[in-house]
Write a protein that holds these residues in place. Sequence first.
Motif, PDB file in Angstrom:
ATOM      1  N   CYS A   1       0.824  -1.208   0.000  1.00  0.00           N
ATOM      2  CA  CYS A   1       0.000   0.000   0.000  1.00  0.00           C
ATOM      3  C   CYS A   1       0.861   1.263   0.000  1.00  0.00           C
ATOM      4  N   LYS A   2       0.225   2.402   0.200  1.00  0.00           N
ATOM      5  CA  LYS A   2       0.924   3.695   0.197  1.00  0.00           C
ATOM      6  C   LYS A   2       1.949   3.813   1.325  1.00  0.00           C
ATOM      7  N   ASN A   3       1.845   2.979   2.348  1.00  0.00           N
ATOM      8  CA  ASN A   3       2.788   3.013   3.467  1.00  0.00           C
ATOM      9  C   ASN A   3       4.046   2.179   3.224  1.00  0.00           C
ATOM     10  N   ALA A   4       4.062   1.422   2.141  1.00  0.00           N
ATOM     11  CA  ALA A   4       5.194   0.529   1.870  1.00  0.00           C
ATOM     12  C   ALA A   4       6.500   1.312   1.793  1.00  0.00           C
ATOM     13  N   LEU A   5       7.487   0.814   2.493  1.00  0.00           N
ATOM     14  CA  LEU A   5       8.816   1.426   2.497  1.00  0.00           C
ATOM     15  C   LEU A   5       9.778   0.665   1.601  1.00  0.00           C
ATOM     16  N   ALA A   6       9.413  -0.566   1.267  1.00  0.00           N
ATOM     17  CA  ALA A   6      10.295  -1.420   0.471  1.00  0.00           C
ATOM     18  C   ALA A   6       9.451  -2.262  -0.471  1.00  0.00           C
ATOM     19  N   ASP A   7      10.056  -2.638  -1.559  1.00  0.00           N
ATOM     20  CA  ASP A   7       9.415  -3.563  -2.484  1.00  0.00           C
ATOM     21  C   ASP A   7       9.802  -4.964  -2.028  1.00  0.00           C
ATOM     22  N   VAL A   8       8.843  -5.720  -1.526  1.00  0.00           N
ATOM     23  CA  VAL A   8       9.143  -7.041  -0.990  1.00  0.00           C
ATOM     24  C   VAL A   8       8.999  -8.142  -2.043  1.00  0.00           C
ATOM     25  N   LYS A   9       8.818  -7.768  -3.293  1.00  0.00           N
ATOM     26  CA  LYS A   9       8.632  -8.760  -4.356  1.00  0.00           C
ATOM     27  C   LYS A   9       9.859  -9.652  -4.545  1.00  0.00           C
ATOM     28  N   THR A  10      11.059  -9.118  -4.371  1.00  0.00           N
ATOM     29  CA  THR A  10      12.272  -9.930  -4.477  1.00  0.00           C
ATOM     30  C   THR A  10      12.300 -10.972  -3.361  1.00  0.00           C
ATOM     31  N   ILE A  11      11.979 -10.534  -2.144  1.00  0.00           N
ATOM     32  CA  ILE A  11      11.925 -11.453  -1.012  1.00  0.00           C
ATOM     33  C   ILE A  11      10.858 -12.506  -1.281  1.00  0.00           C
ATOM     34  N   GLU A  12       9.712 -12.071  -1.771  1.00  0.00           N
ATOM     35  CA  GLU A  12       8.602 -12.978  -2.072  1.00  0.00           C
ATOM     36  C   GLU A  12       9.027 -14.064  -3.061  1.00  0.00           C
ATOM     37  N   ALA A  13       9.657 -13.657  -4.149  1.00  0.00           N
ATOM     38  CA  ALA A  13      10.072 -14.616  -5.178  1.00  0.00           C
ATOM     39  C   ALA A  13      11.084 -15.623  -4.627  1.00  0.00           C
ATOM     40  N   GLU A  14      12.062 -15.143  -3.895  1.00  0.00           N
ATOM     41  CA  GLU A  14      13.103 -16.024  -3.350  1.00  0.00           C
ATOM     42  C   GLU A  14      12.538 -16.997  -2.306  1.00  0.00           C
ATOM     43  N   MET A  15      11.651 -16.502  -1.441  1.00  0.00           N
ATOM     44  CA  MET A  15      11.066 -17.369  -0.420  1.00  0.00           C
ATOM     45  C   MET A  15      10.142 -18.416  -1.035  1.00  0.00           C
ATOM     46  N   GLU A  16       9.362 -18.009  -2.023  1.00  0.00           N
ATOM     47  CA  GLU A  16       8.468 -18.966  -2.678  1.00  0.00           C
ATOM     48  C   GLU A  16       9.269 -20.044  -3.397  1.00  0.00           C
ATOM     49  N   ASP A  17      10.373 -19.650  -4.024  1.00  0.00           N
ATOM     50  CA  ASP A  17      11.238 -20.620  -4.695  1.00  0.00           C
ATOM     51  C   ASP A  17      11.820 -21.612  -3.682  1.00  0.00           C
ATOM     52  N   LEU A  18      12.313 -21.077  -2.568  1.00  0.00           N
ATOM     53  CA  LEU A  18      12.872 -21.935  -1.516  1.00  0.00           C
ATOM     54  C   LEU A  18      11.787 -22.858  -0.949  1.00  0.00           C
ATOM     55  N   ALA A  19      10.579 -22.320  -0.748  1.00  0.00           N
ATOM     56  CA  ALA A  19       9.482 -23.124  -0.195  1.00  0.00           C
ATOM     57  C   ALA A  19       9.120 -24.288  -1.118  1.00  0.00           C
ATOM     58  N   LYS A  20       9.136 -24.034  -2.420  1.00  0.00           N
ATOM     59  CA  LYS A  20       8.808 -25.088  -3.390  1.00  0.00           C
ATOM     60  C   LYS A  20       9.841 -26.216  -3.353  1.00  0.00           C
ATOM     61  N   LYS A  21      11.105 -25.846  -3.150  1.00  0.00           N
ATOM     62  CA  LYS A  21      12.194 -26.819  -3.164  1.00  0.00           C
ATOM     63  C   LYS A  21      12.379 -27.541  -1.819  1.00  0.00           C
ATOM     64  N   ALA A  22      11.824 -26.991  -0.756  1.00  0.00           N
ATOM     65  CA  ALA A  22      12.107 -27.476   0.600  1.00  0.00           C
ATOM     66  C   ALA A  22      11.678 -28.919   0.859  1.00  0.00           C
ATOM     67  N   GLY A  23      10.539 -29.293   0.360  1.00  0.00           N
ATOM     68  CA  GLY A  23      10.073 -30.652   0.604  1.00  0.00           C
ATOM     69  C   GLY A  23       9.394 -30.844   1.950  1.00  0.00           C
ATOM     70  N   TRP A  24       9.098 -29.756   2.664  1.00  0.00           N
ATOM     71  CA  TRP A  24       8.396 -29.860   3.941  1.00  0.00           C
ATOM     72  C   TRP A  24       6.935 -30.183   3.659  1.00  0.00           C
ATOM     73  N   LYS A  25       6.442 -31.225   4.248  1.00  0.00           N
ATOM     74  CA  LYS A  25       5.053 -31.655   4.068  1.00  0.00           C
ATOM     75  C   LYS A  25       4.298 -31.464   5.373  1.00  0.00           C
ATOM     76  N   ALA A  26       3.095 -30.953   5.260  1.00  0.00           N
ATOM     77  CA  ALA A  26       2.250 -30.779   6.434  1.00  0.00           C
ATOM     78  C   ALA A  26       0.939 -31.515   6.203  1.00  0.00           C
ATOM     79  N   ARG A  27       0.601 -32.379   7.138  1.00  0.00           N
ATOM     80  CA  ARG A  27      -0.648 -33.128   7.017  1.00  0.00           C
ATOM     81  C   ARG A  27      -1.845 -32.252   7.379  1.00  0.00           C
ATOM     82  N   LYS A  28      -1.651 -31.325   8.306  1.00  0.00           N
ATOM     83  CA  LYS A  28      -2.745 -30.481   8.783  1.00  0.00           C
ATOM     84  C   LYS A  28      -2.319 -29.016   8.750  1.00  0.00           C
TER      85      LYS A  28
END
Length: 188
Positions: A13-40
Amino acid sequence: MMDGIEITFCRQCKNALADVKTIEAEMEDLAKKAGWKARKSHERIKAGISACPNACAAPQIKDFGVVAFIIPEVDREICTACGMCVEACRENAIKLEEYPVFSEKCMGCGDCMRACPSGAITGQVKFRVLAGGKLGRHPRFAEEVLITDDVNSIVDVFSRIVKISMENKMRFSHIPGCVELLKERVRG
């Protein structure tokens, strides 16, 4: 949401101080590769990334959180000492002497910067990295683990949280002493 990892990002929003899209992309990539499975649902590793101290992504109650903030600086060459920054500060963290002076109450939200008509207030964006928060029967606010301006450091801490969870076969915030363990690994 990726398998066993749920990541919430603020809406920039208008209060954003940083563009977190780079963090978002890197974390989502890491999450996809992690292999952590959650049953619930309650077994998912939860993360919240906020682009300002308003923290709309609720990082304080997640296994991993990031909050952007600024460290305000005044350019005395162009500051007119008009007091608009003082009026804009909801934390009453600015005292107007010859120039604005920021107290320890400053959250780094950037309201003063946006209110300054001369553009005299700027600031370096930093990220407060949090870990270990959760809701439920025994809620706990996340603790500060690191302050950085480096996206790679943020992603590294998230990676360590996923790794610790996998080693313990348990969601990060449910591991006894999880934050202390993470701090040791971040320092080590």
